[in-house]
Enzyme design. Structure first.
Site, mmCIF file in Angstrom:
data_model
loop_
_atom_site.group_PDB
_atom_site.id
_atom_site.type_symbol
_atom_site.label_atom_id
_atom_site.label_comp_id
_atom_site.label_asym_id
_atom_site.label_seq_id
_atom_site.Cartn_x
_atom_site.Cartn_y
_atom_site.Cartn_z
ATOM 1 N N VAL A 134 0.835 -1.201 0.000
ATOM 2 C CA VAL A 134 0.000 0.000 0.000
ATOM 3 C C VAL A 134 0.875 1.258 0.000
ATOM 4 C CG1 VAL A 134 -0.202 0.467 2.504
ATOM 5 C CG2 VAL A 134 -2.152 0.916 1.001
ATOM 6 N N SER A 135 2.117 1.101 0.415
ATOM 7 C CA SER A 135 2.998 2.233 0.695
ATOM 8 C C SER A 135 3.962 2.527 -0.450
ATOM 9 C CB SER A 135 3.772 1.926 1.990
ATOM 10 O OG SER A 135 5.005 2.592 2.044
ATOM 11 N N PRO A 136 3.788 3.701 -1.085
ATOM 12 C CA PRO A 136 4.673 4.038 -2.214
ATOM 13 C C PRO A 136 6.129 4.232 -1.776
ATOM 14 C CG PRO A 136 3.293 5.924 -1.614
ATOM 15 C CD PRO A 136 2.796 4.760 -0.828
#
Ligand SMILES: N[C@@H](CCC(=O)N[C@@H](CS)C(=O)NCC(=O)O)C(=O)O
Length: 229
Positions: free
Chosen positions: A15-17
């Site tokens: 979910v985390s860029p």
């Protein structure tokens, strides 16, 4: 002594860029630095809750800055990161709990190395953070895993395993372990130095991390910079 590799753990969630950036950078350095890299898929939602933190994107000015920051970083690090049209829906409504369970299942099944967990994670990031595609449905995991080179049999098994209690518990345990290391966000890197865990938060701490493990930061593309020497 000179051959003893330092263990570096990377805790991340697709979910985390910023985790994608951290992941690609540490993958580029894994054979440049004398390290033993361990992928630690975990659940960022559980970290936020367990640490009493809030996603930084919920502060409007921070969100605007992060959009700009990610664009700059994607260029600097040559990672094809393009935010989805509706990041809030992707990150906060849909989320990545089942995606991270799938990654955990792939890791659980992989007995020879970690190529599959690496490639599947990358393909899931590519779907969310490059192609604005779904990462909540079994078909989506299947497509990502196929691109990552898993066989139809392996994919079927991983899909089944990913909804089992065993895998749910495993992801939960990894998330708790991250919290015990002091996690409040991702990416989080743990460098084991002289039997002591040193925690680093962010994809922007590699220079400092290198110093901590007695290695050199050679910029975003260590192979290219090495061949210039
Ligand atoms: N400065 C860090 C920012 C990383 C970051 O913002 N990560 C998010 C997830 S994408 C997070 O968990 N943030 C928690 C926080 O900032 O407290 C970097 O460049 O990597």
């Amino acid at each position: 002594k000179m051959t003893s590799k330092k263990v570096v753990e990377l805790f991340y969630d697709v979910v985390s860029p910023y985790s994608w950036l951290g992941f690609e950078i540490i993958c580029r350095y894994r054979n440049v630095w004398n390290i033993n890299l361990k992928f630690r898929p975990a659940f960022l939602g559980g970290i936020m809750q367990g640490a009493g933190n809030k996603p930084p994107g919920l502060v409007p000015n921070k969100f605007a800055y992060m959009t700009k920051d990610l664009h700059r970083l994607a260029n600097y690090f040559s990672v094809p990161l393009h935010p989805p049209a509706d990041p809030f829906e992707v990150m906060f409504q849909k989320g990545t709990l089942s995606a991270m369970r799938f990654v955990t299942a792939v890791q659980h099944m992989e007995t020879d190395g970690d190529k599959q967990v690496e490639q599947v994670s990358r393909e899931l990031w590519r779907r969310i953070w490059s192609e604005d595609k779904d990462v909540t449905k079994p078909e989506s995991f299947s497509e990502a895993a196929k691109k990552a080179g898993l066989s139809d049999d392996e994919i079927e098994k991983a899909l089944e395993l990913s909804t089992s209690q065993e895998i749910k518990d495993k992801l939960k345990r990894s998330t708790e372990e991250a919290l015990n290391y002091g996690a409040f966000g991702f990416p989080m890197l743990i460098c084991h130095v002289d039997g002591k865990p040193e925690m680093f938060f962010g994809s922007d701490r590699f220079e400092l991390m290198a110093n901590c493990i007695g290695e050199k930061w050679l910029g975003p593309n260590p192979d290219r910079s090495a061949s210039r020497l």
